[in-house]
Design an enzyme around this catalytic site. Structure first.
Site, PDB file in Angstrom:
ATOM      1  CB  CYS A 133       6.898  11.200   2.668  1.00 44.21           C
ATOM      2  SG  CYS A 133       5.758  10.741   3.980  1.00 44.21           S
ATOM      3  CG  HIS A 246       2.198  13.095   1.506  1.00 47.45           C
ATOM      4  ND1 HIS A 246       1.331  12.037   1.367  1.00 47.45           N
ATOM      5  CD2 HIS A 246       3.146  12.687   2.399  1.00 47.45           C
ATOM      6  CE1 HIS A 246       1.735  11.033   2.140  1.00 47.45           C
ATOM      7  NE2 HIS A 246       2.831  11.397   2.760  1.00 47.45           N
TER       8      HIS A 246
END
Ligand code: A2P
Length: 340
Positions: A133, A246
């Site tokens: 990710c 994130h």
């Protein structure tokens, strides 16, 4: 999309990423003929919804893939290592979200905005890997910069949401936060320390060189996706008490000089990126804005005044969507449209 209708399986369908994969297939109108949901024995008896239809979850096994064209996996590294070859042997193409196959020389590692052409190499093993990710959200903006200014070095520090660890970690942050606010004892099972109101400079296991595996994934995967082993990359990855989204501080050094103004203009025209950068108005990328949508948000674009050719960026994205499920479904879309 002029793709043929596909028989598709989602392995790990009951997990945090698996759930989002199902939602992405629905949202993006993926050309589904038949869909199959696979998970562990624990999920037998559960049903999941797809386009208003209740579908029983089946146990992932060696025979799950007969008649399936594409399987998207997010069931963890162990099941991927074991079952992706079974799927491939049955003529099914696997798009795997785990780290099990990412660095295999015969498995393409794909972010469609960067190296969609690598999808064609799926024929080597029948497997395509979905990157980590944190790597996905970094390479999309820096690829655009690399093509024009040639990046020579990247220093990245991440601030990663707990959803990247899975459903149990989401529950752990929720439980710990409630317990601490209520003045109760706070337990930890998923992480080695309390994550609520804390930051853990520890994602995945520690390696002999003192870095974590997550940090080294960012180094190796970035080079593989950008097909350039000369780029120097160093990473520090940190888990923070955020549920979704994130964030990353990305410092890049380039061969050709680029100003922050030029980089901002370039990123404004980059597919998959949305520039969110008006600090005077307190506007910059934040995890809460990245969560729930697919764009990679880039802001705080500044000249690095400590070197002659350097730029600083702040990058946020939904780690479950573009960082995992959306990227996997985009790969599956290309497969369906151009290769099957
Ligand atoms: P299950 O719900 O039956 O445990 P998360 O990343 O959110 O923890 O989700 C992991 C996903 O992977 C879940 O769907 C989980 O199924 C599935 N999974 C984990 N281990 C296995 C296994 N050994 N075989 C099949 N599915 C697995």
């Amino acid at each position: 999309m002029s793709a043929k209708k596909v028989n598709i399986a989602v392995a790990g369908a009951t997990g945090a990423v698996g759930n989002q994969m199902i939602a992405c297939l629905e949202e993006r109108n993926f050309p589904v003929n038949q869909i199959k949901f696979l998970a562990s024995h624990r999920s037998l008896g559960r049903e999941l919804k797809f386009n208003n239809e209740q579908i029983a979850v089946e146990e992932l096994g060696e025979d799950s893939f007969k008649g399936i064209d594409i399987a998207i996996f997010s069931a963890g590294g162990g099941p991927s290592k074991k079952f992706a070859p079974c799927a491939a042997a049955d003529g099914c193409v696997v798009v795997d979200n785990s780290s099990a196959w990412r660095m295999d020389a015969e498995v393409p590692l794909v972010v469609p905005e960067v190296n969609a052409g690598a999808i064609a190499r799926y024929t080597q093993k029948g497997i395509i890997a979905n990157p980590n990710c944190s790597t996905i959200q970094m390479v999309v903006p820096i690829w655009a910069i690399h093509q024009r200014y040639k990046i020579t070095r990247i220093v990245v520090s991440t601030y990663q949401a707990v959803s990247g660890t899975g459903q149990k970690a989401i529950e752990e942050l929720d439980n710990q936060t409630r317990a601490i606010i209520a003045g109760e004892k706070c337990e930890h099972n998923v992480y080695p320390h309390q994550i609520a109101f804390n930051c853990l400079p520890h994602i995945d296991v520690f390696l002999e060189n003192g870095y974590t595996k997550e940090e080294m994934k960012m180094v190796h995967e970035t080079r593989k996706i950008m097909e350039d082993d000369t780029i120097r990359v160093t990473a520090t990855t940190v888990r923070v008490p955020v549920f979704y989204g994130h964030s990353e501080s990305v410092n890049i050094e380039t061969q050709e000089h680029a100003s922050a103004v030029e980089i901002k203009a370039l990123l404004n025209e980059t597919d998959g990126v949305r520039v969110v950068d008006d600090p005077v108005a307190d506007i910059y990328p934040m995890a809460i804005d990245a969560a729930g949508q697919d764009d990679i948000l880039v802001g705080r674009i500044r000249d690095d005044e400590s070197i002659s050719n350097g730029i600083n960026l702040w990058v946020t994205a939904d780690n479950i969507r573009k960082g995992a499920a959306t990227n996997a479904v985009q790969i599956a879309e290309r497969l369906a449209k151009d290769y099957l």
